[in-house]
Design a protein around this motif. Structure first.
Motif, mmCIF file in Angstrom:
data_model
loop_
_atom_site.group_PDB
_atom_site.id
_atom_site.type_symbol
_atom_site.label_atom_id
_atom_site.label_comp_id
_atom_site.label_asym_id
_atom_site.label_seq_id
_atom_site.Cartn_x
_atom_site.Cartn_y
_atom_site.Cartn_z
ATOM 1 N N MET A 195 0.775 -1.336 0.004
ATOM 2 C CA MET A 195 0.046 -0.097 -0.031
ATOM 3 C C MET A 195 0.761 1.219 0.008
ATOM 4 O O MET A 195 1.741 1.259 0.669
ATOM 5 C CB MET A 195 -0.707 0.052 1.297
ATOM 6 C CG MET A 195 -1.761 1.128 1.431
ATOM 7 S SD MET A 195 -2.785 1.194 2.946
ATOM 8 C CE MET A 195 -3.712 2.811 2.831
ATOM 9 N N GLY A 196 0.600 2.209 -0.731
ATOM 10 C CA GLY A 196 1.296 3.287 -1.197
ATOM 11 C C GLY A 196 2.414 3.257 -2.089
ATOM 12 O O GLY A 196 3.114 4.248 -2.422
ATOM 13 N N SER A 383 8.257 4.021 4.011
ATOM 14 C CA SER A 383 8.658 5.278 3.406
ATOM 15 C C SER A 383 7.405 6.163 3.553
ATOM 16 O O SER A 383 7.351 7.485 3.547
ATOM 17 C CB SER A 383 9.497 5.441 2.355
ATOM 18 O OG SER A 383 8.872 4.733 1.157
ATOM 19 N N LYS A 384 6.082 5.649 3.377
ATOM 20 C CA LYS A 384 4.880 6.263 3.217
ATOM 21 C C LYS A 384 4.175 6.384 4.476
ATOM 22 O O LYS A 384 2.975 6.696 4.426
ATOM 23 C CB LYS A 384 4.196 5.860 2.063
ATOM 24 C CG LYS A 384 5.035 6.066 0.556
ATOM 25 C CD LYS A 384 4.848 7.453 0.358
ATOM 26 C CE LYS A 384 5.785 7.537 -1.212
ATOM 27 N NZ LYS A 384 4.741 7.370 -2.038
ATOM 28 N N LYS A 386 3.914 8.009 7.416
ATOM 29 C CA LYS A 386 3.314 9.032 7.777
ATOM 30 C C LYS A 386 2.323 9.835 6.829
ATOM 31 O O LYS A 386 1.525 10.275 7.140
ATOM 32 C CB LYS A 386 4.602 10.222 8.092
ATOM 33 C CG LYS A 386 5.560 9.791 9.260
ATOM 34 C CD LYS A 386 6.591 10.800 9.570
ATOM 35 C CE LYS A 386 7.612 10.661 10.679
ATOM 36 N NZ LYS A 386 8.417 11.494 10.843
ATOM 37 N N LYS A 387 2.742 9.786 5.608
ATOM 38 C CA LYS A 387 1.957 10.292 4.626
ATOM 39 C C LYS A 387 0.550 9.483 4.676
ATOM 40 O O LYS A 387 -0.628 10.021 4.563
ATOM 41 C CB LYS A 387 2.446 10.057 3.155
ATOM 42 C CG LYS A 387 1.727 10.778 2.131
ATOM 43 C CD LYS A 387 2.195 11.015 0.795
ATOM 44 C CE LYS A 387 1.575 11.443 -0.154
ATOM 45 N NZ LYS A 387 2.184 11.505 -1.730
ATOM 46 N N ILE A 388 0.498 8.240 5.020
ATOM 47 C CA ILE A 388 -0.773 7.503 4.811
ATOM 48 C C ILE A 388 -1.457 7.719 6.204
ATOM 49 O O ILE A 388 -2.679 7.696 5.872
ATOM 50 C CB ILE A 388 -0.246 5.765 4.936
ATOM 51 C CG1 ILE A 388 0.198 5.309 3.470
ATOM 52 C CG2 ILE A 388 -1.645 4.961 5.124
ATOM 53 C CD1 ILE A 388 0.923 4.218 3.508
ATOM 54 N N LYS A 389 -0.825 7.684 7.270
ATOM 55 C CA LYS A 389 -1.459 8.148 8.618
ATOM 56 C C LYS A 389 -2.307 9.373 8.409
ATOM 57 O O LYS A 389 -3.495 9.686 9.006
ATOM 58 C CB LYS A 389 -0.273 8.112 9.633
ATOM 59 C CG LYS A 389 0.078 6.717 10.175
ATOM 60 C CD LYS A 389 -0.824 6.104 11.234
ATOM 61 C CE LYS A 389 -0.693 7.036 12.277
ATOM 62 N NZ LYS A 389 -1.583 6.170 13.404
#
Length: 397
Positions: A195-196, A383-384, A386-389
């Protein structure tokens, strides 16, 4: 959802065995007919006036436009064969002939495409279209190789390598059977998308990771038999030798002008396989217990029942049952309504995967919904995180 889906009772979703008939029996002919259509389109292109030049792009037009449209019109098929008829279906010679019949037409299309590509009067744009069209067919041929590659005998394995040869992807039979099926839906599997992770980021990871995994698997297999890597018993070398022979024949016939064609059709062909891999397990993760991943369950694959995509891809969209029973033939695979379901068929989802912003918008929410907002259960790109959260803070618990 739990692992009990492996034992799901399908009796209420099937007809009585004495009256059950495969409603798609005649439709399966369309799969080996696909390269025949390609051959016809290429011949007409070569003989036609300039107004028929669009036939050079028959492959992408069929897969990216016509099939997704017909999937929408025809809809789903959720019927399942009763367990009592599976044995009879598995030994029905009709289905076996259909699978093998694809390969001769595949090779005819490959050489006709090479011939037209290398003609001086073929425009460069049409050359690209021809290479992509043949690559599209050879990408679908990998689904054919997938079907024969899962059988236990050497003859079927040979047919699998023949279907894989034009894309130079002979390692797929080794890595898929003994790598992907072992590590599917875990970070250990190069063919399971996170995911991401966009398809374009996933592509080099799965291509190079798959080759690396296949070499490791084959080295270990040969070592157990007391053999080194450089032996005629090495299945990777066998598959690559068939590809090298095919390419050498093409070079001998058409000269160096055919080299760009060989590369273009191969790259497009195996990228079609990998975009399907991207779709099949995106974001799904097997849980760990005692530091070991639990057994693969139907909940670890995305599924679809679009009729036409299933016909052309040997019912690969019924992916949960395939992972539960890898040796099952395509026409005996079953639909599990409790498993993760894609919003459309593979043909349409491929187009969505090519455009990450649209893919993430639709599929990330489906992944989180599948796990009830528990991000710890998702196979996501670290690596994604924080962006996903931040992006899905209203969905994550």
């Amino acid at each position: 959802m739990n692992n009990k889906l492996n034992e799901v009772n399908l009796e209420d979703k099937t007809e009585a065995p004495e009256i059950w008939k495969d409603k798609n029996r005649k439709l399966w002919v369309l799969s080996p007919a696909l390269p025949l259509v390609g051959v016809g389109a290429l011949i007409i292109y070569r003989l036609s006036p300039k107004k028929m030049r669009g036939l050079a792009w028959v492959g992408p037009i069929a897969v990216h436009i016509i099939i997704p449209l017909l999937d929408r019109i025809i809809g789903d098929d959720t019927s399942n064969p009763p367990e009592e008829v599976i044995h009879k279906l598995e030994h029905d010679i009709y289905y076996k002939i259909l699978v093998k019949a694809f390969i001769p037409m595949q090779y005819i299309a490959f050489f006709i495409g090479a011939y037209i590509y290398t003609r001086k009067n073929t425009p460069n744009l049409d050359k690209l279209g021809i290479a992509v069209s043949v690559g599209m067919m050879n990408g679908i041929a990998i689904a054919n190789a997938h079907e024969t590659g899962h059988k236990g005998d050497k003859i079927n394995h040979f047919f699998s390598h023949l279907a894989l040869a034009p894309t130079f992807y002979g390692h797929f039979r080794v890595e898929h059977n003994y790598g992907h099926h072992k590590h599917v839906a875990t970070p250990l599997d190069p063919a399971s998308a996170k995911m991401g992770e966009s398809f374009w980021r996933f592509l080099p990871r799965t291509v190079f990771g798959g080759v690396k995994s296949a070499i490791k698997i084959e080295k270990q297999r040969l070592a157990r038999r007391g053999k080194g890597f450089w032996t005629i018993h090495n299945e990777l070398l066998q598959g690559w030798a068939i590809s090298a022979s095919l390419y050498s024949i093409a070079l001998a016939i058409f000269g160096r002008k055919v080299i760009p064609y060989l590369f273009l059709q191969a790259i497009y062909g195996f990228s079609l396989l990998e975009v399907v891999n991207y779709i099949e397990h995106y974001g799904l993760l097997r849980e760990k217990r005692d530091n070991k991943y639990l057994r693969t369950a139907p909940e670890h694959s995305w599924n679809s029942n679009k009729v036409l995509s299933n016909v052309f891809l040997y019912q690969l969209q019924r992916h949960s049952d395939h992972h539960a029973h890898p040796a099952r033939s395509f026409h005996t695979l079953r639909h599990f309504p409790e498993t993760p379901q894609l919003p459309s068929g593979y043909a349409e989802m491929i187009m969505l995967a090519y455009i990450p912003v649209f893919w993430f918008k639709i599929m990330d929410k489906k992944v989180l919904k599948h796990y009830n907002g528990d991000l710890s259960k998702v196979n996501y790109l670290e690596s994604k995180y924080k962006k996903i959260k931040k992006k899905y803070r209203d969905l994550i618990k």
